[in-house]
Design a protein around this motif. Structure first.
Motif, mmCIF file in Angstrom:
data_model
loop_
_atom_site.group_PDB
_atom_site.id
_atom_site.type_symbol
_atom_site.label_atom_id
_atom_site.label_comp_id
_atom_site.label_asym_id
_atom_site.label_seq_id
_atom_site.Cartn_x
_atom_site.Cartn_y
_atom_site.Cartn_z
ATOM 1 N N HIS A 44 0.840 -1.196 0.000
ATOM 2 C CA HIS A 44 0.000 0.000 0.000
ATOM 3 C C HIS A 44 0.882 1.255 0.000
ATOM 4 C CE1 HIS A 44 -3.441 2.360 2.102
ATOM 5 N NE2 HIS A 44 -3.445 2.544 0.806
ATOM 6 N N ASN A 45 0.646 2.185 -0.926
ATOM 7 C CA ASN A 45 1.436 3.410 -1.000
ATOM 8 C C ASN A 45 0.584 4.551 -1.537
ATOM 9 O OD1 ASN A 45 2.216 3.483 -4.200
ATOM 10 N ND2 ASN A 45 2.165 1.385 -3.418
ATOM 11 N N SER A 56 -4.068 6.765 -3.334
ATOM 12 C CA SER A 56 -3.223 5.622 -2.999
ATOM 13 C C SER A 56 -3.639 4.402 -3.800
ATOM 14 C CB SER A 56 -3.299 5.322 -1.492
ATOM 15 O OG SER A 56 -4.608 4.912 -1.135
ATOM 16 N N GLY A 57 -2.916 3.317 -3.589
ATOM 17 C CA GLY A 57 -3.217 2.065 -4.263
ATOM 18 C C GLY A 57 -2.643 0.896 -3.497
ATOM 19 N N ASP A 58 -3.284 -0.255 -3.616
ATOM 20 C CA ASP A 58 -2.805 -1.490 -3.005
ATOM 21 C C ASP A 58 -2.132 -2.349 -4.063
ATOM 22 O OD1 ASP A 58 -3.705 -0.923 -0.471
ATOM 23 O OD2 ASP A 58 -5.675 -1.796 -0.807
ATOM 24 N N SER A 77 -1.785 -2.133 -11.143
ATOM 25 C CA SER A 77 -3.135 -1.692 -10.819
ATOM 26 C C SER A 77 -3.127 -0.172 -10.661
ATOM 27 C CB SER A 77 -3.642 -2.361 -9.541
ATOM 28 O OG SER A 77 -2.817 -2.021 -8.441
ATOM 29 N N LYS A 78 -4.304 0.414 -10.648
ATOM 30 C CA LYS A 78 -4.423 1.869 -10.671
ATOM 31 C C LYS A 78 -4.426 2.465 -9.260
ATOM 32 C CE LYS A 78 -7.095 2.002 -14.979
ATOM 33 N NZ LYS A 78 -8.379 2.421 -15.604
ATOM 34 N N TYR A 79 -4.006 3.722 -9.181
ATOM 35 C CA TYR A 79 -4.192 4.520 -7.981
ATOM 36 C C TYR A 79 -5.610 5.090 -8.010
ATOM 37 C CZ TYR A 79 0.847 4.253 -7.343
ATOM 38 O OH TYR A 79 2.122 3.792 -7.164
ATOM 39 N N TYR A 80 -6.116 5.400 -6.862
ATOM 40 C CA TYR A 80 -7.478 5.905 -6.774
ATOM 41 C C TYR A 80 -7.577 6.876 -5.595
ATOM 42 C CZ TYR A 80 -7.589 2.255 -3.211
ATOM 43 O OH TYR A 80 -7.290 1.468 -2.130
#
Length: 343
Positions: free
Chosen positions: A58-59, A78-80, A95-98
Motif C-alpha cells: 500500500h502506497n 493511494s493504491g494497493d 493496478s491503478k491509484y485511486y
C-alpha cells in the motif's frame, strides 16, 4: 502513473532540501499560518515473498491540514499492490491509484466531533493502522479480510466522555451506492456501526463494536460484532481482536443461504533491544453453519523480526504457517520481507 511518480519524487526532493526542519512521518509544511496549515505527506511499502514475487505494498500521497482551529481535512490518493513482478515467470501486474480518502472533520469539543467524506471505517485495531510503516506485520490478519468495508463514504460522530475522559466512541453511517472500488475492499450499501472504547493506564484500551451492511454484489446482509484489546508494557505490546459475523443472502431462485463466521488473533510484540522487536501472532477464521455445506477452519501462526529505527520506518522479516481444513483445504509456509516508510 507518471504524474503520481513525479509528485513522489518532488516530495523526496523537498524532504532533502528541508532536512533541517523536516521530521520523518510529520509531513512537509507547505503553508504554516496561524489559522491555516497545509502539509504534503506520503507513505510507501514494498515486499518480497518466498514465492519469488516483488510487489509494491500500500502506497500513496496525502494533502492534509487544518483551518480555523476546529476544522481538519485530508485528501489521499493511494493504491494497493500497484505493481508486482514474478521473477519465476517473468510476469508483471499493475493496478491503478485511486482517491482513497477525502474528508473534512469538525471538533466541537472533546466530547463531540463530526467527520464527513471518505475515511477509514473506525472499527478495530488493524483496520485503522492503515499505513504499512505503522503496522507490526505485513501479513493481514483474518479479522481484516472480508468482515466489513475498510474505507467508507459517509459521516461519523466521535468523542470522549466519563471520568478523565476514560471512554471514547465512534458511530458512523455509510451512504448508499458510494464505496471504495478497490477490489481488496468489501463493497457495501446500508452500512452502519459503532465502537465504544475504555482507555486505561494512559495508552491501554479495550473496546466492543457492532455493524450491519448489505454487500453490493451478492446482496448479502451481514451483522458483525466484536471486541479488541491493546495493552502496552513499556516497549512491549499485547493486542487482540475478535469478530463474529452472521450472513445471509438469496440466490437467483430466491433460496435463502446463511452462514456464520468468526475470526480472531492475538499478537505479542517483544522489544529485544533498542529499535529491534520480535513478534508472534496466532489467529483463526472459521465458517460454520453454512447452508451450502462450505464450512472450514483456517488457522495460522506468524513469527516476525522487526527493525524500527523510527516510528515512521520499519523493516520486517516474517514467516507464516497456515493450515486450512474443510472446504478448499490447504497447508502452506510463507516468508515475507517487507519495508514501510511514512513521510
Amino acid at each position: 502513473m507518471k504524474n503520481y511518480l513525479s509528485l513522489f519524487l518532488l516530495l523526496i526532493s523537498f524532504t532533502f532540501l528541508s532536512a533541517q526542519e523536516y521530521q520523518l512521518g510529520r509531513g512537509l509544511d507547505v503553508i504554516d499560518q496561524e489559522k491555516f496549515s497545509l502539509k504534503l505527506g506520503g507513505f510507501v511499502g514494498a515486499k518480497y515473498s518466498s514465492e519469488n514475487v516483488l510487489s509494491m505494498d500500500h502506497n500513496g500521497l496525502m494533502l492534509y491540514g487544518n483551518f480555523l482551529e476546529k476544522f481538519n481535512f485530508l485528501i489521499e490518493g493511494s493504491g494497493d499492490e500497484t505493481f508486482s513482478y514474478d521473477f519465476s515467470s517473468g510476469e508483471s501486474v499493475r493496478s491503478k491509484y485511486y482517491l482513497s480518502r477525502a474528508y473534512l472533520s469538525y471538533s466541537y469539543s472533546d466530547a463531540l466531533s463530526f467527520k464527513v467524506g471518505e475515511f477509514l471505517t473506525p472499527l478495530g485495531l488493524f483496520n485503522v493502522a492503515y499505513i504499512p510503516a505503522l503496522q507490526w506485520t505485513a501479513f493481514k490478519p483474518y479479522v481484516a479480510d472480508g468482515f466489513y468495508p475498510k474505507i467508507i463514504a459517509g459521516a461519523e460522530v466521535s468523542g470522549s466522555f466519563g471520568d478523565e475522559q476514560g471512554f471514547s466512541y465512534s458511530a458512523f453511517y455509510h451512504f448508499n451506492h458510494r464505496y471504495d472500488t478497490n477490489p481488496n475492499n468489501v463493497q457495501a450499501d446500508e452500512f452502519a456501526g459503532a465502537e465504544l472504547r475504555y482507555i486505561f493506564d494512559y495508552e491501554a484500551k479495550v473496546a466492543i463494536n457492532f455493524s450491519r451492511y448489505k454487500s453490493v454484489q451478492s446482496k448479502e446482509i451481514s451483522r458483525v460484532g466484536g471486541a479488541n484489546l491493546l495493552v502496552p508494557f513499556n516497549d512491549d505490546e499485547l493486542s487482540a481482536e475478535f469478530l463474529y459475523k452472521v450472513g445471509q443472502w438469496k440466490d437467483e431462485v430466491g433460496s435463502l443461504s446463511t452462514w456464520q463466521d468468526y475470526a480472531w488473533y492475538a499478537q505479542y510484540v517483544r522489544a529485544l533491544f533498542s529499535k529491534n522487536y520480535l513478534s508472534l501472532r496466532v489467529g483463526q477464521k472459521v465458517r460454520f453453519n453454512s447452508s451450502k455445506s462450505r464450512n472450514w477452519n483456517d488457522s495460522n501462526a506468524v513469527l516476525g523480526y522487526i527493525y524500527k529505527p523510527y516510528s515512521a520506518l520499519s523493516v520486517k522479516l516474517e514467516h507464516r504457517y497456515r493450515e486450512r481444513d474443510g472446504w478448499n483445504r490447504l497447508k502452506v509456509n510463507e516468508t515475507l520481507l517487507s519495508f514501510g516508510l511514512l513521510f
